[in-house]
Design a protein around this motif. Sequence first.
Motif, PDB file in Angstrom:
ATOM      1  N   MET A  45       0.837  -1.183   0.000  1.00  0.00           N
ATOM      2  CA  MET A  45       0.000   0.000   0.000  1.00  0.00           C
ATOM      3  C   MET A  45       0.885   1.250   0.000  1.00  0.00           C
ATOM      4  O   MET A  45       1.845   1.350   0.747  1.00  0.00           O
ATOM      5  N   LYS A  46       0.520   2.215  -0.842  1.00  0.00           N
ATOM      6  CA  LYS A  46       1.289   3.448  -0.929  1.00  0.00           C
ATOM      7  C   LYS A  46       1.041   4.329   0.278  1.00  0.00           C
ATOM      8  O   LYS A  46      -0.083   4.444   0.744  1.00  0.00           O
ATOM      9  N   ARG A  47       2.111   4.957   0.766  1.00  0.00           N
ATOM     10  CA  ARG A  47       1.992   5.901   1.867  1.00  0.00           C
ATOM     11  C   ARG A  47       1.651   7.274   1.331  1.00  0.00           C
ATOM     12  O   ARG A  47       2.105   7.666   0.270  1.00  0.00           O
ATOM     13  N   LYS A  48       0.857   8.010   2.069  1.00  0.00           N
ATOM     14  CA  LYS A  48       0.557   9.409   1.736  1.00  0.00           C
ATOM     15  C   LYS A  48       1.453  10.292   2.593  1.00  0.00           C
ATOM     16  O   LYS A  48       1.491  10.141   3.814  1.00  0.00           O
ATOM     17  N   TRP A  49       2.175  11.169   1.946  1.00  0.00           N
ATOM     18  CA  TRP A  49       3.066  12.085   2.645  1.00  0.00           C
ATOM     19  C   TRP A  49       2.467  13.486   2.579  1.00  0.00           C
ATOM     20  O   TRP A  49       2.160  13.979   1.510  1.00  0.00           O
ATOM     21  N   ASP A  50       2.344  14.145   3.740  1.00  0.00           N
ATOM     22  CA  ASP A  50       1.832  15.512   3.707  1.00  0.00           C
ATOM     23  C   ASP A  50       2.968  16.462   3.329  1.00  0.00           C
ATOM     24  O   ASP A  50       4.154  16.116   3.399  1.00  0.00           O
ATOM     25  N   ALA A  51       2.602  17.662   2.893  1.00  0.00           N
ATOM     26  CA  ALA A  51       3.564  18.636   2.378  1.00  0.00           C
ATOM     27  C   ALA A  51       4.625  19.009   3.415  1.00  0.00           C
ATOM     28  O   ALA A  51       5.810  19.131   3.084  1.00  0.00           O
ATOM     29  N   ARG A  52       4.240  19.175   4.652  1.00  0.00           N
ATOM     30  CA  ARG A  52       5.206  19.555   5.696  1.00  0.00           C
ATOM     31  C   ARG A  52       6.254  18.465   5.914  1.00  0.00           C
ATOM     32  O   ARG A  52       7.430  18.745   6.092  1.00  0.00           O
ATOM     33  N   THR A  53       5.804  17.226   5.907  1.00  0.00           N
ATOM     34  CA  THR A  53       6.739  16.109   6.106  1.00  0.00           C
ATOM     35  C   THR A  53       7.708  16.026   4.940  1.00  0.00           C
ATOM     36  O   THR A  53       8.916  15.842   5.140  1.00  0.00           O
ATOM     37  N   LYS A  54       7.196  16.164   3.717  1.00  0.00           N
ATOM     38  CA  LYS A  54       8.071  16.146   2.539  1.00  0.00           C
ATOM     39  C   LYS A  54       9.131  17.242   2.639  1.00  0.00           C
ATOM     40  O   LYS A  54      10.307  17.006   2.392  1.00  0.00           O
ATOM     41  N   ALA A  55       8.688  18.455   2.996  1.00  0.00           N
ATOM     42  CA  ALA A  55       9.612  19.582   3.108  1.00  0.00           C
ATOM     43  C   ALA A  55      10.672  19.310   4.168  1.00  0.00           C
ATOM     44  O   ALA A  55      11.860  19.570   3.957  1.00  0.00           O
ATOM     45  N   ARG A  56      10.247  18.782   5.303  1.00  0.00           N
ATOM     46  CA  ARG A  56      11.195  18.488   6.392  1.00  0.00           C
ATOM     47  C   ARG A  56      12.228  17.464   5.948  1.00  0.00           C
ATOM     48  O   ARG A  56      13.427  17.619   6.199  1.00  0.00           O
ATOM     49  N   ILE A  57      11.784  16.428   5.243  1.00  0.00           N
ATOM     50  CA  ILE A  57      12.688  15.378   4.774  1.00  0.00           C
ATOM     51  C   ILE A  57      13.667  15.942   3.743  1.00  0.00           C
ATOM     52  O   ILE A  57      14.877  15.689   3.812  1.00  0.00           O
ATOM     53  N   VAL A  58      13.154  16.728   2.805  1.00  0.00           N
ATOM     54  CA  VAL A  58      14.026  17.328   1.779  1.00  0.00           C
ATOM     55  C   VAL A  58      15.047  18.251   2.430  1.00  0.00           C
ATOM     56  O   VAL A  58      16.232  18.233   2.079  1.00  0.00           O
ATOM     57  N   LEU A  59      14.606  19.046   3.398  1.00  0.00           N
ATOM     58  CA  LEU A  59      15.530  19.960   4.065  1.00  0.00           C
ATOM     59  C   LEU A  59      16.631  19.224   4.821  1.00  0.00           C
ATOM     60  O   LEU A  59      17.764  19.702   4.890  1.00  0.00           O
ATOM     61  N   GLN A  60      16.310  18.060   5.367  1.00  0.00           N
ATOM     62  CA  GLN A  60      17.348  17.264   6.039  1.00  0.00           C
ATOM     63  C   GLN A  60      18.480  16.953   5.065  1.00  0.00           C
ATOM     64  O   GLN A  60      19.657  17.061   5.414  1.00  0.00           O
ATOM     65  N   GLY A  61      18.115  16.570   3.842  1.00  0.00           N
ATOM     66  CA  GLY A  61      19.127  16.273   2.835  1.00  0.00           C
ATOM     67  C   GLY A  61      19.862  17.515   2.364  1.00  0.00           C
ATOM     68  O   GLY A  61      21.088  17.503   2.192  1.00  0.00           O
ATOM     69  N   LEU A  62      19.134  18.618   2.176  1.00  0.00           N
ATOM     70  CA  LEU A  62      19.773  19.853   1.726  1.00  0.00           C
ATOM     71  C   LEU A  62      20.711  20.435   2.773  1.00  0.00           C
ATOM     72  O   LEU A  62      21.646  21.160   2.437  1.00  0.00           O
ATOM     73  N   MET A  63      20.466  20.107   4.037  1.00  0.00           N
ATOM     74  CA  MET A  63      21.320  20.611   5.112  1.00  0.00           C
ATOM     75  C   MET A  63      22.504  19.690   5.372  1.00  0.00           C
ATOM     76  O   MET A  63      23.211  19.841   6.370  1.00  0.00           O
ATOM     77  N   CYS A 102      15.642   5.850   7.090  1.00  0.00           N
ATOM     78  CA  CYS A 102      14.932   6.243   8.313  1.00  0.00           C
ATOM     79  C   CYS A 102      13.431   6.408   8.066  1.00  0.00           C
ATOM     80  O   CYS A 102      12.621   6.073   8.928  1.00  0.00           O
ATOM     81  N   HIS A 103      13.074   6.962   6.915  1.00  0.00           N
ATOM     82  CA  HIS A 103      11.679   7.259   6.608  1.00  0.00           C
ATOM     83  C   HIS A 103      11.042   6.212   5.696  1.00  0.00           C
ATOM     84  O   HIS A 103       9.904   6.403   5.250  1.00  0.00           O
ATOM     85  N   GLU A 104      11.787   5.123   5.436  1.00  0.00           N
ATOM     86  CA  GLU A 104      11.314   4.060   4.542  1.00  0.00           C
ATOM     87  C   GLU A 104      10.857   4.665   3.214  1.00  0.00           C
ATOM     88  O   GLU A 104       9.720   4.506   2.783  1.00  0.00           O
ATOM     89  N   LEU A 105      11.783   5.358   2.580  1.00  0.00           N
ATOM     90  CA  LEU A 105      11.518   6.127   1.378  1.00  0.00           C
ATOM     91  C   LEU A 105      12.537   5.744   0.310  1.00  0.00           C
ATOM     92  O   LEU A 105      13.716   5.570   0.615  1.00  0.00           O
ATOM     93  N   ARG A 106      12.078   5.611  -0.925  1.00  0.00           N
ATOM     94  CA  ARG A 106      13.011   5.324  -2.025  1.00  0.00           C
ATOM     95  C   ARG A 106      13.817   6.580  -2.346  1.00  0.00           C
ATOM     96  O   ARG A 106      13.240   7.682  -2.424  1.00  0.00           O
ATOM     97  N   PRO A 107      15.116   6.463  -2.571  1.00  0.00           N
ATOM     98  CA  PRO A 107      15.927   7.636  -2.917  1.00  0.00           C
ATOM     99  C   PRO A 107      15.396   8.369  -4.159  1.00  0.00           C
ATOM    100  O   PRO A 107      15.444   9.596  -4.214  1.00  0.00           O
ATOM    101  N   GLY A 108      14.875   7.626  -5.125  1.00  0.00           N
ATOM    102  CA  GLY A 108      14.329   8.267  -6.324  1.00  0.00           C
ATOM    103  C   GLY A 108      13.191   9.220  -5.994  1.00  0.00           C
ATOM    104  O   GLY A 108      13.064  10.296  -6.586  1.00  0.00           O
ATOM    105  N   LEU A 109      12.350   8.830  -5.035  1.00  0.00           N
ATOM    106  CA  LEU A 109      11.242   9.681  -4.618  1.00  0.00           C
ATOM    107  C   LEU A 109      11.767  10.907  -3.876  1.00  0.00           C
ATOM    108  O   LEU A 109      11.282  12.021  -4.075  1.00  0.00           O
ATOM    109  N   TYR A 110      12.791  10.695  -3.043  1.00  0.00           N
ATOM    110  CA  TYR A 110      13.401  11.838  -2.349  1.00  0.00           C
ATOM    111  C   TYR A 110      13.897  12.855  -3.368  1.00  0.00           C
ATOM    112  O   TYR A 110      13.637  14.062  -3.247  1.00  0.00           O
ATOM    113  N   TYR A 111      14.612  12.412  -4.397  1.00  0.00           N
ATOM    114  CA  TYR A 111      15.165  13.336  -5.388  1.00  0.00           C
ATOM    115  C   TYR A 111      14.065  14.015  -6.204  1.00  0.00           C
ATOM    116  O   TYR A 111      14.197  15.178  -6.593  1.00  0.00           O
TER     117      TYR A 111
END
Length: 89
Positions: free
Chosen positions: A1-19, A29-38
Amino acid sequence: MKRKWDARTKARIVLQGLMGGCVNEICRCHELRPGLYYKWRNHFLENCHIVFEEQPRPPSQSDLAVENEKLKRLVGELTLELNNGGSHR
């Protein structure tokens, strides 16, 4: 089943990588595919300027009252013109 990610969570996760966080570790940690992160990161970077754009403000009560008075005056003038034009025929 696909997970639904809210906008705030996506932003927080992206910012972790940008920082400087390790993208693979963040994804694990977030059980997320790197392709989706990018994909999220690219979307974030393409749209981050929107935060600094000025948002239009809704009209205030006084703005609406002024506009209402202008329109009433215009309706009155047009009514007079129609009435005067009709009586000369």
